[in-house]
Design a protein around this motif. Structure first.
Motif, PDB file in Angstrom:
ATOM      1  N   PRO A  44      23.130 118.236 102.833  1.00 54.67           N
ATOM      2  CA  PRO A  44      23.964 117.133 103.329  1.00 54.67           C
ATOM      3  C   PRO A  44      25.397 117.602 103.548  1.00 54.67           C
ATOM      4  CG  PRO A  44      22.733 116.494 101.365  1.00 54.67           C
ATOM      5  CD  PRO A  44      22.574 117.964 101.518  1.00 54.67           C
ATOM      6  N   LYS A  45      25.980 117.205 104.700  1.00 51.63           N
ATOM      7  CA  LYS A  45      27.316 117.687 105.054  1.00 51.63           C
ATOM      8  C   LYS A  45      28.379 117.127 104.120  1.00 51.63           C
ATOM      9  CE  LYS A  45      26.377 119.958 108.983  1.00 51.63           C
ATOM     10  NZ  LYS A  45      25.009 120.210 108.483  1.00 51.63           N
ATOM     11  N   THR A  46      28.191 115.888 103.711  1.00 54.49           N
ATOM     12  CA  THR A  46      29.190 115.263 102.843  1.00 54.49           C
ATOM     13  C   THR A  46      28.529 114.802 101.553  1.00 54.49           C
ATOM     14  OG1 THR A  46      28.769 113.216 104.001  1.00 54.49           O
ATOM     15  CG2 THR A  46      30.721 114.457 104.676  1.00 54.49           C
ATOM     16  N   GLY A  47      29.335 114.219 100.711  1.00 55.88           N
ATOM     17  CA  GLY A  47      28.808 113.726  99.442  1.00 55.88           C
ATOM     18  C   GLY A  47      29.370 114.547  98.304  1.00 55.88           C
ATOM     19  N   PRO A  48      29.353 113.969  97.104  1.00 55.06           N
ATOM     20  CA  PRO A  48      29.929 114.684  95.972  1.00 55.06           C
ATOM     21  C   PRO A  48      29.054 115.861  95.553  1.00 55.06           C
ATOM     22  CG  PRO A  48      28.909 112.646  95.244  1.00 55.06           C
ATOM     23  CD  PRO A  48      28.775 112.672  96.727  1.00 55.06           C
ATOM     24  N   ALA A  49      29.698 116.897  95.035  1.00 55.71           N
ATOM     25  CA  ALA A  49      28.967 118.038  94.503  1.00 55.71           C
ATOM     26  C   ALA A  49      28.877 117.969  92.985  1.00 55.71           C
ATOM     27  CB  ALA A  49      29.635 119.337  94.924  1.00 55.71           C
ATOM     28  N   LEU A  50      29.501 116.948  92.413  1.00 55.44           N
ATOM     29  CA  LEU A  50      29.459 116.776  90.955  1.00 55.44           C
ATOM     30  C   LEU A  50      29.520 115.277  90.681  1.00 55.44           C
ATOM     31  CD1 LEU A  50      29.499 118.294  88.238  1.00 55.44           C
ATOM     32  CD2 LEU A  50      31.964 118.307  88.358  1.00 55.44           C
ATOM     33  N   SER A  51      28.595 114.789  89.873  1.00 54.07           N
ATOM     34  CA  SER A  51      28.578 113.360  89.597  1.00 54.07           C
ATOM     35  C   SER A  51      29.799 112.980  88.764  1.00 54.07           C
ATOM     36  CB  SER A  51      27.297 112.985  88.861  1.00 54.07           C
ATOM     37  OG  SER A  51      27.313 113.550  87.580  1.00 54.07           O
ATOM     38  N   ALA A  52      30.090 111.671  88.724  1.00 45.86           N
ATOM     39  CA  ALA A  52      31.286 111.206  88.008  1.00 45.86           C
ATOM     40  C   ALA A  52      31.204 111.596  86.539  1.00 45.86           C
ATOM     41  CB  ALA A  52      31.410 109.690  88.161  1.00 45.86           C
ATOM     42  N   LYS A  53      30.007 111.451  85.965  1.00 44.64           N
ATOM     43  CA  LYS A  53      29.845 111.803  84.557  1.00 44.64           C
ATOM     44  C   LYS A  53      30.029 113.307  84.353  1.00 44.64           C
ATOM     45  CE  LYS A  53      27.011 110.646  80.609  1.00 44.64           C
ATOM     46  NZ  LYS A  53      25.725 110.197  80.102  1.00 44.64           N
ATOM     47  N   GLY A  54      29.530 114.069  85.323  1.00 45.87           N
ATOM     48  CA  GLY A  54      29.694 115.521  85.249  1.00 45.87           C
ATOM     49  C   GLY A  54      31.153 115.921  85.289  1.00 45.87           C
ATOM     50  N   GLN A  55      31.942 115.215  86.134  1.00 48.65           N
ATOM     51  CA  GLN A  55      33.375 115.499  86.208  1.00 48.65           C
ATOM     52  C   GLN A  55      34.060 115.209  84.887  1.00 48.65           C
ATOM     53  OE1 GLN A  55      34.973 113.312  89.485  1.00 48.65           O
ATOM     54  NE2 GLN A  55      34.284 114.816  90.977  1.00 48.65           N
ATOM     55  N   LEU A  56      33.659 114.091  84.285  1.00 45.75           N
ATOM     56  CA  LEU A  56      34.248 113.698  83.001  1.00 45.75           C
ATOM     57  C   LEU A  56      33.936 114.747  81.931  1.00 45.75           C
ATOM     58  CD1 LEU A  56      35.713 111.317  81.560  1.00 45.75           C
ATOM     59  CD2 LEU A  56      33.451 110.582  80.830  1.00 45.75           C
ATOM     60  N   ILE A  57      32.674 115.192  81.912  1.00 45.82           N
ATOM     61  CA  ILE A  57      32.283 116.197  80.921  1.00 45.82           C
ATOM     62  C   ILE A  57      33.048 117.485  81.146  1.00 45.82           C
ATOM     63  CG2 ILE A  57      30.365 117.562  80.027  1.00 45.82           C
ATOM     64  CD1 ILE A  57      28.502 115.351  80.974  1.00 45.82           C
ATOM     65  N   GLY A  58      33.231 117.843  82.427  1.00 46.08           N
ATOM     66  CA  GLY A  58      33.941 119.070  82.736  1.00 46.08           C
ATOM     67  C   GLY A  58      35.389 119.029  82.286  1.00 46.08           C
ATOM     68  N   ARG A  59      36.033 117.869  82.456  1.00 45.78           N
ATOM     69  CA  ARG A  59      37.456 117.787  82.118  1.00 45.78           C
ATOM     70  C   ARG A  59      37.695 117.609  80.628  1.00 45.78           C
ATOM     71  NH1 ARG A  59      40.867 118.143  86.267  1.00 45.78           N
ATOM     72  NH2 ARG A  59      42.745 117.588  85.136  1.00 45.78           N
ATOM     73  N   SER A  60      36.793 116.959  79.929  1.00 46.26           N
ATOM     74  CA  SER A  60      36.948 116.828  78.477  1.00 46.26           C
ATOM     75  C   SER A  60      35.599 117.016  77.793  1.00 46.26           C
ATOM     76  CB  SER A  60      37.580 115.491  78.112  1.00 46.26           C
ATOM     77  OG  SER A  60      36.973 114.461  78.849  1.00 46.26           O
ATOM     78  N   PRO A  61      35.225 118.277  77.573  1.00 43.31           N
ATOM     79  CA  PRO A  61      33.886 118.582  77.053  1.00 43.31           C
ATOM     80  C   PRO A  61      33.579 117.929  75.699  1.00 43.31           C
ATOM     81  CG  PRO A  61      34.958 120.570  77.823  1.00 43.31           C
ATOM     82  CD  PRO A  61      35.988 119.488  77.835  1.00 43.31           C
ATOM     83  N   ARG A  62      34.623 117.705  74.885  1.00 45.88           N
ATOM     84  CA  ARG A  62      34.351 117.172  73.538  1.00 45.88           C
ATOM     85  C   ARG A  62      33.977 115.696  73.559  1.00 45.88           C
ATOM     86  NH1 ARG A  62      33.973 121.138  69.437  1.00 45.88           N
ATOM     87  NH2 ARG A  62      34.689 122.922  70.599  1.00 45.88           N
ATOM     88  N   THR A  63      34.224 115.028  74.691  1.00 46.93           N
ATOM     89  CA  THR A  63      33.838 113.618  74.736  1.00 46.93           C
ATOM     90  C   THR A  63      32.344 113.461  74.998  1.00 46.93           C
ATOM     91  OG1 THR A  63      34.317 113.534  77.081  1.00 46.93           O
ATOM     92  CG2 THR A  63      36.085 112.842  75.593  1.00 46.93           C
ATOM     93  N   PHE A  64      31.696 114.526  75.399  1.00 51.37           N
ATOM     94  CA  PHE A  64      30.266 114.429  75.694  1.00 51.37           C
ATOM     95  C   PHE A  64      29.474 114.550  74.396  1.00 51.37           C
ATOM     96  CE2 PHE A  64      26.281 116.692  77.059  1.00 51.37           C
ATOM     97  CZ  PHE A  64      25.680 115.573  77.605  1.00 51.37           C
ATOM     98  N   ARG A  65      28.985 113.398  73.928  1.00 52.94           N
ATOM     99  CA  ARG A  65      28.172 113.386  72.712  1.00 52.94           C
ATOM    100  C   ARG A  65      26.819 112.808  73.068  1.00 52.94           C
ATOM    101  NH1 ARG A  65      31.676 113.048  67.959  1.00 52.94           N
ATOM    102  NH2 ARG A  65      33.791 113.469  68.659  1.00 52.94           N
ATOM    103  N   PRO A  66      25.842 113.647  73.412  1.00 48.78           N
ATOM    104  CA  PRO A  66      24.538 113.112  73.797  1.00 48.78           C
ATOM    105  C   PRO A  66      23.867 112.417  72.622  1.00 48.78           C
ATOM    106  CG  PRO A  66      24.482 115.506  73.680  1.00 48.78           C
ATOM    107  CD  PRO A  66      25.885 115.105  73.452  1.00 48.78           C
ATOM    108  N   PRO A  67      23.014 111.423  72.903  1.00 52.05           N
ATOM    109  CA  PRO A  67      22.344 110.720  71.810  1.00 52.05           C
ATOM    110  C   PRO A  67      21.454 111.666  71.010  1.00 52.05           C
ATOM    111  CG  PRO A  67      21.388 110.146  73.939  1.00 52.05           C
ATOM    112  CD  PRO A  67      22.629 110.917  74.215  1.00 52.05           C
ATOM    113  N   LYS A  68      21.187 111.272  69.777  1.00 54.76           N
ATOM    114  CA  LYS A  68      20.325 112.099  68.929  1.00 54.76           C
ATOM    115  C   LYS A  68      18.982 112.314  69.603  1.00 54.76           C
ATOM    116  CE  LYS A  68      22.230 111.070  64.449  1.00 54.76           C
ATOM    117  NZ  LYS A  68      22.093 110.385  63.171  1.00 54.76           N
ATOM    118  N   GLY A  69      18.484 113.508  69.518  1.00 56.77           N
ATOM    119  CA  GLY A  69      17.198 113.790  70.140  1.00 56.77           C
ATOM    120  C   GLY A  69      17.151 115.230  70.594  1.00 56.77           C
ATOM    121  N   ASP A  70      16.090 115.579  71.284  1.00 53.33           N
ATOM    122  CA  ASP A  70      15.978 116.952  71.766  1.00 53.33           C
ATOM    123  C   ASP A  70      15.519 116.958  73.214  1.00 53.33           C
ATOM    124  OD1 ASP A  70      13.466 116.042  71.284  1.00 53.33           O
ATOM    125  OD2 ASP A  70      12.735 117.873  70.316  1.00 53.33           O
TER     126      ASP A  70
END
Lengths: 378, 200
Positions: free
Chosen positions: A284-310
């Motif tokens: 696709p010619k346009t469109g984001p290359a990183l989702s909004a959540k991905g951007q957030l994780i990239g800018r502040s990695p410590r805020t990403f706390r995935p739920p318990k599980g594997d």
């Protein structure tokens, strides 16, 4: 005089810990009867860097630069594998454009890896230099492309959960298309040089045969399994990303010897080129290359706390099934981080393939397994 | 016939060899053969490779206008996020342990990057909320010894915003856009306070 009278003592020979090509530092202790291998013991751990423990002490994003150093030929697919695992763990969506970019980068990595490993295999066989340098010349062009996108030729650190770190620059697609268009000529040339060469056939056909049943039972994956004639490719089986939309075949070998493993890789490169052509066209010619959540994780990695599980994320890396097993305890760091490294598991059948072969064949059998010690020792 | 494969292979090698020379390429063209790739290597250090704009090596600290006007506020986010832990920051403080300010911002008294540990992963750049750290493309930094020579301190890490603009125009444009947007969002209530000299 009978053969029994000529019987001599068994001789234990140490091969390594240095290896002539850049697979890494690997040692084999070989027990020889004359020139025939009786048993072979691999000695691992010379390149151990505590990868899994280190990654349990950094944030999920912090693991990515370390995965580059697992299999240092295929940084992009290593990033891809971990990204898939983290996406499963955190339930992150990937935009369409990023999906295509990932497939493009993964297939380019496959070209890089298979081209280089063919060169190394010939290096191991004693064709010192020439085929390897032809291979490296082509690999260099793709590495330049990686540098264009990620800023680094080999330690890319580019694919992220939710997409890719930043969109590819202008001109990337055009240059990728040029490389893809020119690649078949190099493959033809390489095949003229190698495929029908009588010396190579003599040296590789019937050497290091891996039977189908053993390959399946030992958990072998990737080109090595397919060279033994088992139709198993995660791109078809799992159909992750946009691979289900791509039309490509899975090349299979018949005998499972060194020659088949070489030839399956050549055919896989041709299929990769088909995937690349389609993906570059449909990107696709346009469109984001990183989702909004991905951007957030990239800018502040410590805020990403995935739920318990594997979660277990796996992809078809150029060497086989590359899996990342992550356990989360709800903290910003993985509680457990495990890599299912294809090189390591493919190496387990080395003794079975080498037994009964000549000592000189052990080197090319090792070369045909396609290992990178960064991934084996971790 | 046995041997044909070997001869074909040798023809490939010969064509590659001939194609390395300019005269050879003319010859190959005259014979309607593929021309080959020519010389692929460059003679470093006489000629230097052109790097892609995004080419990244070790990080540097950005300052605006004058070297004492650092963008860095010593928030230590990069220090915390750095995977190999190669950044060491101390905030400038007075005797009462209160942060000192220059140009209305706190600033680092010490900012060291151990480039023998740094793996040029760019995570510090991604996490910095102040666009204060960016990746350099200067890669000839070999030294005669490891240790202090490879521990870059604040003065060695400083680069002007113009330098950043010069080496990475596209990225600098995006960063500047972000900075302008941020400045517009957080209108300082007292513009005069921005130029208060650091309290002693």
């Amino acid at each position: 005089m009978t053969n029994a009278a000529l019987k001599t003592d068994l001789l234990e020979v140490n091969l390594g810990p240095q290896h002539p090509s850049t697979h890494g530092v690997f040692q084999m202790t070989v027990v020889l009867d004359g020139e025939t291998i009786v048993s072979l013991k691999p000695v691992l751990g010379y390149l151990h860097r505590n990868h899994e423990q280190i990654c349990e002490d950094v944030s999920y994003i912090g693991c990515f630069p370390y995965t580059d150093r697992l299999d240092y030929f295929c940084a992009m697919t290593n990033n891809f594998g971990l990204a898939v695992a983290i996406e499963q763990l955190g339930g992150i969506e990937v935009p369409e454009r990023a999906q295509y970019l990932r497939v493009i980068l993964a297939e380019l990595t496959r070209l890089v890896n298979h081209t280089a490993v063919t060169g190394f295999l010939l290096n191991d066989m004693g064709a010192f230099g020439t085929p390897l340098l032809y291979a490296f010349r082509e690999r260099e062009k793709i590495l330049d492309l990686f540098e264009m996108a990620s800023g680094s030729r080999m330690m890319c650190n580019y694919i992220r959960p939710g997409g890719v770190r930043e969109d590819v620059p202008d001109g990337f697609v055009g240059r990728a298309q040029e490389i893809v268009a020119a690649y078949p000529r190099f493959l033809d040339e390489m095949e003229t040089l190698l495929t029908e060469n009588e010396i190579i056939r003599q040296r590789t056909q019937g050497v290091g045969v891996l039977p189908k049943a053993l390959a399946v039972n030992a958990g072998i994956t990737g080109p090595m399994l397919r060279a033994s004639g088992v139709d198993y490719d995660l791109r078809k089986v799992d159909g992750y990303g946009v691979y289900p939309r791509m039309r490509f075949k899975v090349p299979l070998g018949t005998v499972g010897d060194v020659y088949d493993r070489y030839y399956v890789r050549v055919l896989e490169m041709r299929e990769s080129l088909k995937i690349l052509e389609q993906a570059l066209k449909e990107l696709p010619k346009t469109g984001p290359a990183l989702s909004a959540k991905g951007q957030l994780i990239g800018r502040s990695p410590r805020t990403f706390r995935p739920p318990k599980g594997d979660a277990y994320g796996r992809i078809e890396s150029p060497k086989g099934e590359l899996g990342f097993y992550l356990v989360s305890d709800g903290s910003p760091q993985p509680y457990r981080y495990h890599v299912r490294a294809p090189s390591f598991i493919n190496l387990t059948v080395l003794e079975d393939m080498c037994r009964g072969q000549k000592v000189a064949d052990a080197i090319i059998i090792l070369g045909s397994v396609d290992i990178v010690m960064g991934e084996v020792d971790r | 016939m046995i041997g044909v494969g070997v001869l074909k292979g040798m023809a490939v090698t010969l064509r590659q060899f001939v194609g390395t020379y300019p005269a050879g390429r003319v010859l190959l063209k005259a014979l309607h053969l593929p021309e080959g790739n020519g010389i692929f290597t460059i003679s470093y250090p006489e000629t230097k490779q052109q790097h892609a704009e995004r080419f990244r090596y070790f990080p540097f600290l950005v300052y605006d206008a004058t070297p004492d006007n650092l963008r860095c506020v010593a928030c230590r986010i990069c220090e915390q996020e750095c995977p190999p832990q190669c950044i060491h920051i101390t905030m400038a403080k007075d005797e009462q342990n209160r942060p000192l300010k220059a140009n209305g911002r706190t600033f680092p008294a010490q900012f060291d990057i151990d480039v023998s540990i740094c793996m040029s992963c760019r995570i510090c750049v991604d996490v910095c909320p102040f666009e204060a750290i960016e990746m350099d493309n200067r890669h000839e930094i070999a030294t005669h010894a490891r240790g202090p020579e490879l521990l870059f301190d604040k003065t060695e890490l400083l680069r002007s915003a113009e330098y950043f603009q010069q080496i990475k125009p596209t990225e600098a444009a995006v960063v500047n856009q972000r900075l302008v947007a941020k400045a517009a969002k957080s209108q300082p209530p007292k513009p005069a306070a921005a130029s208060t000299p650091p309290a002693a």
